[in-house]
Design an enzyme around this catalytic site. Structure first.
Site, PDB file in Angstrom:
ATOM      1  N   HIS A   1       0.748  -1.112  -0.039  1.00  0.00           N
ATOM      2  CA  HIS A   1      -0.012  -0.050   0.012  1.00  0.00           C
ATOM      3  C   HIS A   1       0.940   1.141  -0.135  1.00  0.00           C
ATOM      4  O   HIS A   1       1.930   1.295   0.729  1.00  0.00           O
ATOM      5  CB  HIS A   1      -1.022  -0.003   1.249  1.00  0.00           C
TER       6      HIS A   1
ATOM      7  N   GLU B   1      -7.805  -5.227  -0.705  1.00  0.00           N
ATOM      8  CA  GLU B   1      -8.503  -6.149  -1.796  1.00  0.00           C
ATOM      9  C   GLU B   1      -8.340  -7.524  -1.743  1.00  0.00           C
ATOM     10  O   GLU B   1      -9.018  -8.197  -2.311  1.00  0.00           O
ATOM     11  CB  GLU B   1      -7.590  -5.691  -3.054  1.00  0.00           C
TER      12      GLU B   1
HETATM   13  N1  ACO Z   1       4.365  -7.520  -4.505  1.00  0.00           N
HETATM   14  C1  ACO Z   1       5.797  -7.346  -4.675  1.00  0.00           C
HETATM   15  N2  ACO Z   1       6.507  -6.286  -4.390  1.00  0.00           N
HETATM   16  C2  ACO Z   1       5.852  -5.281  -4.150  1.00  0.00           C
HETATM   17  C3  ACO Z   1       4.522  -4.875  -3.922  1.00  0.00           C
HETATM   18  C4  ACO Z   1       3.944  -6.405  -4.018  1.00  0.00           C
HETATM   19  N3  ACO Z   1       2.178  -6.127  -4.105  1.00  0.00           N
HETATM   20  N4  ACO Z   1       4.082  -3.894  -3.639  1.00  0.00           N
HETATM   21  C5  ACO Z   1       5.383  -3.073  -3.735  1.00  0.00           C
HETATM   22  N5  ACO Z   1       6.210  -3.986  -3.883  1.00  0.00           N
HETATM   23  C6  ACO Z   1       7.924  -3.466  -3.819  1.00  0.00           C
HETATM   24  C7  ACO Z   1       8.141  -2.722  -5.322  1.00  0.00           C
HETATM   25  O1  ACO Z   1       8.728  -3.793  -5.983  1.00  0.00           O
HETATM   26  C8  ACO Z   1       9.255  -2.053  -4.551  1.00  0.00           C
HETATM   27  O2  ACO Z   1      10.390  -2.505  -4.497  1.00  0.00           O
HETATM   28  P1  ACO Z   1      11.969  -2.183  -5.024  1.00  0.00           P
HETATM   29  O3  ACO Z   1      12.145  -1.030  -3.756  1.00  0.00           O
HETATM   30  O4  ACO Z   1      12.663  -3.353  -4.702  1.00  0.00           O
HETATM   31  O5  ACO Z   1      11.685  -1.803  -6.109  1.00  0.00           O
HETATM   32  C9  ACO Z   1       8.797  -1.522  -3.036  1.00  0.00           C
HETATM   33  O6  ACO Z   1       7.891  -2.647  -2.880  1.00  0.00           O
HETATM   34  C10 ACO Z   1       8.034  -0.424  -3.264  1.00  0.00           C
HETATM   35  O7  ACO Z   1       7.093  -0.304  -4.277  1.00  0.00           O
HETATM   36  P2  ACO Z   1       6.501   1.048  -4.590  1.00  0.00           P
HETATM   37  O8  ACO Z   1       6.154   0.983  -6.228  1.00  0.00           O
HETATM   38  O9  ACO Z   1       7.237   2.328  -4.550  1.00  0.00           O
HETATM   39  O10 ACO Z   1       5.136   1.075  -3.855  1.00  0.00           O
HETATM   40  P3  ACO Z   1       3.987   1.970  -4.168  1.00  0.00           P
HETATM   41  O11 ACO Z   1       3.606   2.870  -2.675  1.00  0.00           O
HETATM   42  O12 ACO Z   1       3.885   2.678  -5.422  1.00  0.00           O
HETATM   43  O13 ACO Z   1       2.968   0.710  -4.118  1.00  0.00           O
HETATM   44  C11 ACO Z   1       1.188  -0.353  -4.605  1.00  0.00           C
HETATM   45  C12 ACO Z   1       1.511   0.544  -3.769  1.00  0.00           C
HETATM   46  C13 ACO Z   1       0.745   0.105  -5.988  1.00  0.00           C
HETATM   47  C14 ACO Z   1      -0.354  -0.741  -3.924  1.00  0.00           C
HETATM   48  C15 ACO Z   1       1.681  -1.749  -4.877  1.00  0.00           C
HETATM   49  O14 ACO Z   1       1.768  -2.126  -3.374  1.00  0.00           O
HETATM   50  C16 ACO Z   1       1.457  -2.843  -5.724  1.00  0.00           C
HETATM   51  O15 ACO Z   1       1.381  -2.807  -6.904  1.00  0.00           O
HETATM   52  N6  ACO Z   1       0.405  -3.759  -5.179  1.00  0.00           N
HETATM   53  C17 ACO Z   1      -0.192  -4.723  -5.880  1.00  0.00           C
HETATM   54  C18 ACO Z   1      -1.312  -4.173  -6.487  1.00  0.00           C
HETATM   55  C19 ACO Z   1      -2.536  -4.158  -5.543  1.00  0.00           C
HETATM   56  O16 ACO Z   1      -2.859  -4.635  -4.535  1.00  0.00           O
HETATM   57  N7  ACO Z   1      -3.271  -2.752  -5.571  1.00  0.00           N
HETATM   58  C20 ACO Z   1      -4.294  -2.693  -4.811  1.00  0.00           C
HETATM   59  C21 ACO Z   1      -3.833  -1.694  -3.656  1.00  0.00           C
HETATM   60  S1  ACO Z   1      -5.140  -1.257  -2.528  1.00  0.00           S
HETATM   61  C22 ACO Z   1      -6.091   0.022  -3.383  1.00  0.00           C
HETATM   62  O17 ACO Z   1      -5.963   0.716  -4.049  1.00  0.00           O
HETATM   63  C23 ACO Z   1      -7.631   0.073  -3.006  1.00  0.00           C
END
Ligand code: ACO
Length: 377
Positions: A265, A318
């Site tokens: 998140h 989710e």
């Molecule tokens: N699985 C694996 N790795 C992840 C995930 C994940 N679900 N989420 C974040 N990471 C990792 C990234 O790869 C990144 O790693 P790195 O530093 O080695 O490159 C690190 O964690 C930080 O990631 P960011 O992209 O900066 O995190 P951000 O704050 O943009 O992400 C998000 C938030 C988009 C929700 C992300 O966690 C994601 O893509 N999750 C999966 C999709 C999902 O579940 N979406 C629903 C969100 S809830 C809602 O909107 C109601």
């Protein structure tokens, strides 16, 4: 906000407006609707009570509740909308949110929604109420039409949650399903300045009508990084099949650079309170998928902690949201549209607030292209 130092990619950490609708205390793992803890509210109040709170700013008295809910589902959709639904349900691949965008456009026009700069607060409140009621009616009609079935009108004696499941399946749902879906719907009404809420407020800030703002918000919610994850999280559980395969599956996916759906998140770096709440709701449903989901959650959290140390990746709304909807018999391609239904209350609360005290959103961007060049002859 004029210099490079103020630039934040993805607006991360930027405060873009003041609001009294609700908020998130990310380090405490708390979110609130108005001035009530949203998890506590969820355990004690109906969807209609929380909707009233969001629109009017306080919980209803008995008399206010009666006035608010009186005849809300004793309605029919405007004729123009009823005419367009079968056409939408035949167009392209099944994509309920894409169809909803078009249908809400027609609904806004049919209701004669005026630019928020011209509409009175009373007009906007009336249109917002009508839109919340029409949303599940339109969505369930599109679902049934896409299945070759006739739409079912809501039952005036049913609550919002009861009607939601009834209008999809055509049968009154079991009590435990009505209870579970109501908890899910309340849990997803609002959540800070997420992408779709921000989109809705940006559009409202231009003075456009509330239909335009809701259409834009639906578009933002449809993306997998925002609202499009719950069916993908369940697809992952299907692929994993048994808990002993979970660690290898998650490791393989992360090593390929994939995201684990339903985890992570932007704001919470502790467990998402909605996930905790919906896990409890899921447990009460006694469906076979619940045990698998709980075991995979534990393994995936540990695997992500190993592969992505320090990122603090836990389940978001989710993951167990998908499990609850599955237990309620909602088809998977209707998961994100179901989220959109309840979020409509949040979007509209924000749209009304924005319209009531407006300042146009107009940020700046940082030009990173070539230096200015002479124009070639
Ligand atoms: N699985 C694996 N790795 C992840 C995930 C994940 N679900 N989420 C974040 N990471 C990792 C990234 O790869 C990144 O790693 P790195 O530093 O080695 O490159 C690190 O964690 C930080 O990631 P960011 O992209 O900066 O995190 P951000 O704050 O943009 O992400 C998000 C938030 C988009 C929700 C992300 O966690 C994601 O893509 N999750 C999966 C999709 C999902 O579940 N979406 C629903 C969100 S809830 C809602 O909107 C109601």
């Amino acid at each position: 906000m004029k210099n490079e130092a103020n630039f934040s990619r993805g607006l991360e950490g930027v405060i873009a407006a003041e609001t009294k609708i609700g908020g998130i205390r990310e380090s405490e793992g708390i979110y609130h609707y108005r001035y009530y803890n949203a998890v506590e509210l969820n355990k004690k109040r109906s969807f209609e009570d929380v909707w009233f709170l969001m629109f009017r700013g306080h919980l209803p008295s008995e008399a206010e509740r009666a006035e608010f809910t009186e005849g809300i589902f004793d309605v029919t959709l405007p004729e123009e909308v009823r005419e367009v639904l079968p056409i939408l349900a035949r167009s392209g691949d099944t994509s309920y949110l894409n169809w909803m965008r078009s249908a809400i456009s027609v609904l806004g026009a049919a209701y004669g929604c005026r630019p928020v700069t011209d509409a009175s607060p009373e007009d906007m409140m009336r249109d917002a109420m009508r839109m919340v009621i029409a949303f599940p009616m339109i969505l369930s009609s599109l679902y049934r039409l896409s299945q070759g079935k006739e739409p079912i009108p809501p039952r005036p004696d049913f609550s919002y949650a009861q009607n939601y499941l009834y209008m999809i399946s055509g049968e009154p749902a079991e009590e435990k399903q009505n209870h579970a879906i109501e908890r899910y719907l309340i849990s997803t009404i609002d959540h800070g300045f997420n992408a779709s809420t921000f989109t809705a407020r940006v559009i409202a800030s231009t003075g456009a009508d509330i239909g335009a703002a809701v259409v834009g918000a639906i578009g933002a919610l449809s993306g997998p990084l925002h609202g499009g994850a719950p069916s993908r999280a369940l697809a992952m559980l299907d692929a994993i099949q048994t808990p002993d395969r979970a660690e290898a599956w998650i490791t393989d996916a992360v090593e390929k650079g994939e995201r684990i759906m339903g985890f992570g998140h932007r704001v919470y770096k502790v467990e998402d309170p909605r996930s905790k709440l919906l896990k409890e709701v899921a447990k009460g449903m006694e469906e076979p998928i619940v045990d698998l989901a709980i075991e995979v959650e534990e393994i995936a959290t540990a695997t992500l902690a190993r592969l992505k140390p320090g990122r603090k990746l836990f389940t978001n709304v989710e993951y167990f949201g998908g499990v609850v909807m599955e237990g309620c018999g909602i088809p998977r391609d209707m998961f994100t549209p179901t989220f959109a239904c309840s979020r409509t209350v949040g979007w509209l609360s924000h749209i009304l607030e924005q319209a009531g005290d407006n300042r146009l959103f107009r940020p700046r961007s940082l030009y990173k292209g070539k230096e200015l060049q002479p124009i070639p002859d």
